[in-house]
Scaffold this active site. Structure first.
Site, mmCIF file in Angstrom:
data_model
loop_
_atom_site.group_PDB
_atom_site.id
_atom_site.type_symbol
_atom_site.label_atom_id
_atom_site.label_comp_id
_atom_site.label_asym_id
_atom_site.label_seq_id
_atom_site.Cartn_x
_atom_site.Cartn_y
_atom_site.Cartn_z
ATOM 1 N N THR A 42 37.805 67.102 89.890
ATOM 2 C CA THR A 42 39.117 67.678 89.576
ATOM 3 C C THR A 42 38.926 68.786 88.546
ATOM 4 O O THR A 42 37.965 68.753 87.757
ATOM 5 C CB THR A 42 40.092 66.616 89.039
ATOM 6 O OG1 THR A 42 39.529 65.995 87.884
ATOM 7 C CG2 THR A 42 40.394 65.558 90.099
ATOM 8 N N VAL A 44 40.600 70.139 85.664
ATOM 9 C CA VAL A 44 40.660 69.982 84.214
ATOM 10 C C VAL A 44 39.490 69.138 83.713
ATOM 11 O O VAL A 44 38.844 69.462 82.704
ATOM 12 C CB VAL A 44 42.005 69.368 83.782
ATOM 13 C CG1 VAL A 44 42.033 69.137 82.268
ATOM 14 C CG2 VAL A 44 43.171 70.268 84.190
ATOM 15 N N CYS A 45 39.193 68.069 84.413
ATOM 16 C CA CYS A 45 38.103 67.180 84.010
ATOM 17 C C CYS A 45 36.753 67.901 84.052
ATOM 18 O O CYS A 45 35.888 67.659 83.200
ATOM 19 C CB CYS A 45 38.070 65.945 84.903
ATOM 20 S SG CYS A 45 39.591 64.982 84.860
ATOM 21 N N THR A 46 36.574 68.777 85.015
ATOM 22 C CA THR A 46 35.320 69.532 85.104
ATOM 23 C C THR A 46 35.123 70.388 83.862
ATOM 24 O O THR A 46 34.010 70.488 83.329
ATOM 25 C CB THR A 46 35.313 70.401 86.374
ATOM 26 O OG1 THR A 46 35.431 69.551 87.520
ATOM 27 C CG2 THR A 46 34.032 71.217 86.484
ATOM 28 N N LEU A 49 34.459 67.752 80.621
ATOM 29 C CA LEU A 49 33.143 67.133 80.512
ATOM 30 C C LEU A 49 32.054 68.173 80.265
ATOM 31 O O LEU A 49 31.068 67.897 79.597
ATOM 32 C CB LEU A 49 32.839 66.283 81.749
ATOM 33 C CG LEU A 49 33.374 64.845 81.623
ATOM 34 C CD1 LEU A 49 34.871 64.772 81.869
ATOM 35 C CD2 LEU A 49 32.634 63.880 82.528
#
EC number: 1.11.1.15
Length: 210
Positions: A42, A44-46, A49
């Protein structure tokens, strides 16, 4: 039960992208930033992290270990990591917990039904070397976190522990601290440098370096 500041962070054993860990053993005598993200693959998560990986030297300087979690499988984590590395020009080396049965997410109250009960929200726990929870933050799924702020908070917590002080609004490492209310201004001048008294209860100073 809701986890509160000062509680011992619950222990668990789980599979991660870096192999199986027992959480308390993995923490050791380090500080920890334990954060959850809604889902692999996804956008935003990319970015999030990847930012944590970019800050690896900053975490290490402070004796902090980052660890992530989502309710995806370990296979999905391992397949996704190259995308994170590629987009953010970095290398993810910290572990990502695989929690498809939501055991750890539920233990840490990371599932918020009003945000959808199929994945975790963006929770953050700062945990000290005594395994105590020192800070919690929760972001909605649509909003990426500011990890510079999390670093700032860790600096403030570590400074408060080391010097037995408090820190004012927007404090950053090197700024003046707040003198504890339990000591007099005269005592403060013996202990700190550049003491200023705005009110008897509000005094600022600089930590005296030995």
């Amino acid at each position: 039960m809701t986890l509160m500041l000062g509680d011992v962070a619950p222990d668990f054993t789980t599979e991660t992208s870096a192999g199986e860990i027992s959480f308390h053993d993995w923490v050791g005598d380090s500080w920890v930033v334990f954060f959850s993200h809604p889902a692999d693959f996804t956008p935003v998560c990319t970015t999030e992290l990847g930012r944590v990986a970019q800050l690896s030297e900053e975490w290490a300087k402070r004796g902090v270990k980052p660890i992530a979690l989502s309710v995806d499988s370990n296979e999905e984590h391992i397949s996704w990591i190259p995308d994170i590395n590629s987009y953010n020009n970095t290398t993810v080396e910290y572990p990502i917990i695989a929690d498809p049965d939501k055991t750890v997410a539920e233990l840490y109250d990371m599932i918020h039904p009003n945000e959808g009960d199929t994945s975790s929200v963006r929770s953050v726990f700062v945990i000290d070397p005594f395994k105590k929870i020192r800070l919690t933050m929760t972001y909605p799924k649509s909003t990426g976190r500011n990890f510079d702020e999390i670093l700032r908070v860790i600096d403030a917590l570590q400074t408060a522990d080391r010097a037995e002080v408090a820190t004012p609004v927007d404090w950053k490492d090197g700024d003046k601290i707040i003198v504890p209310t339990g000591i007099t201004t005269a005592e403060a001048r013996e202990r700190f440098d550049d003491v200023e008294e705005a009110f008897p209860y509000l005094r600022t100073a600089r930590i005296r370096e030995n």
